[in-house]
Design a protein around this motif. Structure first.
Motif, short mmCIF file in Angstrom:
data_model
loop_
_atom_site.label_atom_id
_atom_site.label_comp_id
_atom_site.label_asym_id
_atom_site.label_seq_id
_atom_site.Cartn_x
_atom_site.Cartn_y
_atom_site.Cartn_z
N PHE A 122 23.52 -18.72 15.11
CA PHE A 122 22.49 -18.14 14.25
C PHE A 122 22.17 -19.06 13.08
O PHE A 122 21.01 -19.19 12.69
N GLN A 123 23.18 -19.70 12.51
CA GLN A 123 22.93 -20.64 11.42
C GLN A 123 22.12 -21.83 11.91
O GLN A 123 21.22 -22.30 11.22
N ARG A 124 22.44 -22.31 13.12
CA ARG A 124 21.69 -23.42 13.69
C ARG A 124 20.24 -23.00 13.93
O ARG A 124 19.30 -23.73 13.57
N ARG A 125 20.05 -21.81 14.47
CA ARG A 125 18.69 -21.30 14.70
C ARG A 125 17.94 -21.13 13.38
O ARG A 125 16.75 -21.41 13.30
N ARG A 126 18.64 -20.64 12.36
CA ARG A 126 18.01 -20.46 11.05
C ARG A 126 17.57 -21.80 10.49
O ARG A 126 16.45 -21.94 9.99
N ARG A 127 18.45 -22.80 10.61
CA ARG A 127 18.09 -24.14 10.13
C ARG A 127 16.89 -24.68 10.91
O ARG A 127 15.98 -25.27 10.32
N GLU A 128 16.89 -24.50 12.22
CA GLU A 128 15.76 -24.95 13.03
C GLU A 128 14.49 -24.22 12.65
O GLU A 128 13.42 -24.83 12.55
N ALA A 129 14.61 -22.90 12.43
CA ALA A 129 13.43 -22.12 12.04
C ALA A 129 12.92 -22.57 10.67
O ALA A 129 11.70 -22.68 10.47
N GLU A 130 13.84 -22.83 9.74
CA GLU A 130 13.41 -23.30 8.42
C GLU A 130 12.74 -24.67 8.54
O GLU A 130 11.72 -24.92 7.89
N SER A 131 13.31 -25.53 9.36
CA SER A 131 12.72 -26.85 9.57
C SER A 131 11.34 -26.72 10.20
O SER A 131 10.39 -27.39 9.78
N ALA A 180 9.41 -24.12 10.05
CA ALA A 180 8.51 -23.53 9.05
C ALA A 180 8.03 -24.60 8.07
O ALA A 180 6.84 -24.63 7.71
N ARG A 181 8.93 -25.48 7.65
CA ARG A 181 8.53 -26.57 6.75
C ARG A 181 7.51 -27.48 7.44
O ARG A 181 6.53 -27.91 6.83
N ASP A 182 7.75 -27.78 8.72
CA ASP A 182 6.81 -28.61 9.47
C ASP A 182 5.44 -27.94 9.58
O ASP A 182 4.41 -28.59 9.44
N ALA A 195 2.06 -29.33 8.07
CA ALA A 195 0.89 -29.56 8.93
C ALA A 195 -0.32 -28.79 8.40
O ALA A 195 -1.44 -29.31 8.38
N ALA A 196 -0.09 -27.55 7.98
CA ALA A 196 -1.19 -26.76 7.42
C ALA A 196 -1.72 -27.40 6.14
O ALA A 196 -2.93 -27.42 5.91
N GLN A 197 -0.81 -27.93 5.33
CA GLN A 197 -1.22 -28.60 4.09
C GLN A 197 -2.05 -29.84 4.42
O GLN A 197 -3.09 -30.08 3.80
N ARG A 198 -1.58 -30.63 5.41
CA ARG A 198 -2.34 -31.82 5.80
C ARG A 198 -3.72 -31.42 6.34
O ARG A 198 -4.73 -32.05 6.01
N GLU A 199 -3.75 -30.38 7.15
CA GLU A 199 -5.03 -29.93 7.71
C GLU A 199 -5.95 -29.42 6.61
O GLU A 199 -7.15 -29.72 6.60
N ALA A 200 -5.38 -28.67 5.66
CA ALA A 200 -6.20 -28.17 4.55
C ALA A 200 -6.74 -29.33 3.72
O ALA A 200 -7.91 -29.32 3.31
#
Length: 160
Positions: free
Chosen positions: A61-70, A72-74, A78-83
């Motif tokens: 779960f911690q690994r999944r949380r880290r992956e999800a956070e990563s 989400a940051r990506d 990407a949304a910031q670059r697109e904006a």
């Protein structure tokens, strides 16, 4: 020989111990205690396995949380670059639109100036032709009016 209460207590104790030995009570107690110890050992092993499974799940779960956070940051990056790209594109298009509108306005102004100049020229030509006609008519009182009219038309055609 007199049998006192101590003797009978001893006999009772011996009989009790013989009965207990005959019925194999110590073996039954040992067996029950061994069974209980085995159950406790099994429960401890099961608890250890559950604890290890919980640790593995926690790590997963911690690994999944880290992956999800990563992720989400990506996604946010990407949304910031697109904006930013859309914003730059909008600025560029806005600048192009203003430039085109300015050019169109300048062309309209130039055309209006050219039209005004042409109108002033035409008006000046008409005034000059009218003045020349009046002068020629006044000077050529008895002369050929047809030649005067042809000359005036030719001047008018050349000036316009």
């Amino acid at each position: 020989m007199a049998f006192d209460n101590t003797f009978w207590a001893l006999i009772g104790l011996i009989l009790f111990l013989a009965l207990v030995a005959y019925l194999k009570a110590p073996a039954m107690m040992t067996k029950a205690l061994d069974k209980r110890a085995h159950q406790i050992r099994n429960e401890l092993d099961e608890a250890k396995e559950l604890k290890e499974e919980a640790k593995r799940q926690l790590a997963e779960f911690q690994r999944r949380r880290r992956e999800a956070e990563s992720e989400a940051r990506d996604i946010v990056a990407a949304a910031q670059r697109e904006a930013n790209g859309l914003l730059e594109d909008a600025h560029r298009k806005s600048d192009e639109y203003v430039t085109r509108r300015t050019q169109v306005a300048e062309q309209k102004i130039s055309q209006a100036e050219a039209d005004a100049i042409a109108e002033v020229r035409a008006s000046a030509v008409n005034i000059a032709v009218d003045a020349a006609t009046r002068i020629l008519t006044e000077r050529n009182v008895g002369g050929d009016a047809r030649m005067t009219d042809q000359s005036i038309e030719e001047v008018r055609r050349r000036l316009n």
